[in-house]
Design a protein around this motif. Structure first.
Motif, PDB file in Angstrom:
ATOM      1  N   ASP A 160      -4.006  -5.399  11.690  1.00 35.48           N
ATOM      2  CA  ASP A 160      -4.224  -5.287  10.233  1.00 35.48           C
ATOM      3  C   ASP A 160      -4.824  -3.931   9.905  1.00 35.48           C
ATOM      4  OD1 ASP A 160      -4.220  -5.694   7.546  1.00 35.48           O
ATOM      5  OD2 ASP A 160      -5.890  -7.089   7.504  1.00 35.48           O
ATOM      6  N   SER A 214      -5.488  -1.097   7.996  1.00 38.15           N
ATOM      7  CA  SER A 214      -5.311  -0.837   6.559  1.00 38.15           C
ATOM      8  C   SER A 214      -6.287   0.248   6.102  1.00 38.15           C
ATOM      9  CB  SER A 214      -5.497  -2.120   5.745  1.00 38.15           C
ATOM     10  OG  SER A 214      -5.234  -1.840   4.372  1.00 38.15           O
ATOM     11  N   ASN A 269       0.847  -1.196   0.000  1.00 36.86           N
ATOM     12  CA  ASN A 269       0.000   0.000   0.000  1.00 36.86           C
ATOM     13  C   ASN A 269       0.880   1.243   0.000  1.00 36.86           C
ATOM     14  OD1 ASN A 269      -1.816  -2.022   0.361  1.00 36.86           O
ATOM     15  ND2 ASN A 269      -2.790  -1.206   2.178  1.00 36.86           N
TER      16      ASN A 269
HETATM   17  N1  LIG Z   1      -3.760  -4.228   0.614  1.00 38.12           N
HETATM   18  C1  LIG Z   1      -4.170  -4.391   1.882  1.00 38.12           C
HETATM   19  O1  LIG Z   1      -3.952  -3.581   2.758  1.00 38.12           O
HETATM   20  N2  LIG Z   1      -4.832  -5.489   2.188  1.00 38.12           N
HETATM   21  C2  LIG Z   1      -5.289  -5.747   3.485  1.00 38.12           C
HETATM   22  N3  LIG Z   1      -6.684  -5.701   3.421  1.00 38.12           N
HETATM   23  C3  LIG Z   1      -7.597  -6.288   4.189  1.00 38.12           C
HETATM   24  N4  LIG Z   1      -7.226  -7.011   5.214  1.00 38.12           N
HETATM   25  O2  LIG Z   1      -8.784  -6.141   3.911  1.00 38.12           O
HETATM   26  C4  LIG Z   1      -4.748  -7.113   3.850  1.00 38.12           C
HETATM   27  O3  LIG Z   1      -3.886  -7.204   4.721  1.00 38.12           O
HETATM   28  O4  LIG Z   1      -5.140  -8.069   3.202  1.00 38.12           O
END
Ligand SMILES: NC(=O)NC(NC(N)=O)C(=O)[O-]
Ligand SMILES: [Zn+2]
Ligand SMILES: [Zn+2]
Length: 488
Positions: A361, A363, A143
């Motif tokens: 997590d 995000s 990201n």
């Molecule tokens: N590109 C992400 O930040 N993905 C994240 N997104 C989520 N958990 O929905 C992940 O860790 O999979």
């Protein structure tokens, strides 16, 4: 060649932390959300002090104890019925019966810098961490732009973080099809200080972080086992011919059904197979377990001695599919939050130790990408903002299920430190870093937008009733004041 390499990579991990720590900027955070630069690093200028409470979570259990701190290290943990008296050269901070735990270590946070600092960034991300009792964040390799899959990108990460960190920060590197077979790149990333690698088995949502199949994972693991470092995997394996999501795009249940349990199961099975096939045994860390059906096979794999560790997240432990309103894309994440009955089984998995750690997590994205008005689960950004709330949320929900403070410290600090191989972190013990969090277990958490220090005030935790407010966070002896002393 494996022996010296192990030693040198660990040395570098340590050095990377120190280098970054040296580049810290220390602020005292005040309630108005402003920043005040401290004249000196350290607690009110003190390098030597004592914190006391009747509930200090030590390796010997919860004790009334005085924790002595000098130059950022714990120098003594002494059981004591009462707080020692402050002396001229030795300040004592008496926290009464508030709990003192080893600082939270969040193994899974997307801080999104460089490249997408408009989504979060190191300053707000690590300030929010401090406010939530997290003293070490391990940043995700994606990201951000570029993704942390090359040496150049890793250098850009370190440069972008320089001078912006309020808590200790370490970094995962990314394992992708392009670098998995190129072991000199993997070696160089470890030498730079990466704690390990992160890979996806499903599309990641970010074009320059492609997913890996079992063959690619094996290529990477063949190198990683020699260095005994972990591979963290987003374990969802969608079939190539997965049908496009059907139904009302605002329906949460339609979204949940579009990422079925089979995806997680198939991915986890392959990871267990890999763990069995490779010698020496690889360290495989399963990111954000959502589907509790996998707990029995994970328990068996662990009982067979495989080095598989498992993470779940506060949102899987707190929320339930039945309660998520249609159109509420704040809750969109992958794998999806499942039913209340599944949530209770995840709690049991934690209690039994099949799940090792809880990480956020975190995000986040810009508010626009969450499509809050349209409420379109298919198009909205997948990811939940919650780094600041994770530790308190785990306590708040855990206490309803008889979780103990010792367990909370294991899930959020001791075991994460082991997984990321962060020496001298994760315990309140002589010789360890003075990373501490002071929690008022019964006090309602301030879940207002004003208290939420993340860049965007977009999170399912905002406005919730939760208990376990953070009162103070110490990062290697530096106090990041969260609640002003007059409000203690
Ligand atoms: N590109 C992400 O930040 N993905 C994240 N997104 C989520 N958990 O929905 C992940 O860790 O999979
Ligand atoms: Zn993931
Ligand atoms: Zn993630």
């Amino acid at each position: 060649m494996s022996q010296p390499l192990v030693a040198s990579s660990q040395l570098h991990i340590r050095m990377a932390l120190l280098v970054i720590c040296a580049a810290y900027v220390f602020y005292r955070l005040n309630k108005a959300g402003g920043q005040e630069r401290l004249p000196e690093c350290g607690l009110l200028g003190a390098t030597k002090f004592v914190v006391y409470s009747k509930n200090v979570v030590t390796p010997k259990g919860v004790q009334a104890a005085a924790v002595s701190i000098m130059n950022g290290k714990i120098t003594q943990v002494k059981p004591a019925k009462k707080a020692p008296r402050s002396k001229r050269r030795m300040m004592v901070l008496d926290y009464g019966d508030k709990a003192i735990l080893p600082g939270g270590i969040d193994l899974h946070a997307h801080l999104n810098e460089p490249g997408r600092a408009d989504w979060e960034g190191f300053v707000t991300g690590t300030q929010a961490a401090a406010a939530g009792g997290i003293t070490t964040v391990v940043d995700m390799p994606l990201n951000s732009f570029p993704t942390t899959t090359t040496l150049e990108a890793f250098d850009m990460k370190l440069e972008a973080a320089d001078g912006k960190l309020y808590v200790d920060t370490a970094f995962w590197a990314g394992l992708v099809p392009e670098n998995a077979g190129n072991h000199s790149v993997l070696e160089a990333l470890l030498a730079k200080g990466a704690v390990g690698f992160k890979a996806f088995m499903s599309p990641s949502g970010i074009n320059d972080f492609p997913n890996s199949n079992k063959t690619v994972l094996r290529q990477g693991l063949e190198y990683l086992v020699k260095n005994d470092v972990p591979l963290m995997v987003h374990a969802e394996d969608p079939p190539l011919d997965a049908p496009a999501p059907e139904g009302d795009p605002r329906s949460y249940l339609a979204y949940m059904s579009s990422r079925p349990r089979e995806w997680e199961k198939r991915a986890i099975k392959q990871l267990i197979e890999l763990a069995e096939e490779l010698q020496p045994a690889p360290r495989i860390h399963i990111a954000h377990l959502s589907d509790a059906d996998n707990l029995p096979i994970l328990a068996e794999a662990k009982a067979r001695g495989l080095q598989i560790t498992v993470e779940t997240c506060p949102h899987y432990l707190m929320f339930a599919a039945e309660e998520i309103p249609d159109g509420s894309t704040l809750f969109k994440c992958a794998p999806p939050i499942r039913e209340a009955e599944n949530r209770e089984r995840l709690w049991a998995g934690l209690e039994e130790g099949v799940i090792d750690v809880v990480s956020s997590d975190h995000s986040p994205s810009t508010p626009e990408l969450k499509l809050l008005e349209e409420g379109d689960f298919q198009k909205a950004w997948g990811g939940i903002s919650g780094l600041q709330m994770g530790l308190s949320a785990t306590w708040s929900e855990g206490v309803k299920r008889n979780a103990t403070l010792e367990k909370l410290a294991q899930w959020w600090s001791t075991l994460p430190a082991q997984i990321a191989q962060l020496p001298e972190k994760g315990l309140i013990k002589k010789g360890y870093d003075a990373d501490l969090v002071v929690l008022d277990l019964e006090e309602p958490v301030d879940t207002s937008e004003e208290a939420y220090r993340h860049k965007h005030k977009v999170s399912p935790y905002l406005g919730l009733e939760m208990y376990g407010q953070v009162h103070a966070t110490f990062v290697r002896g530096y106090q990041m004041l969260v609640v002003p002393a007059e409000n203690w």
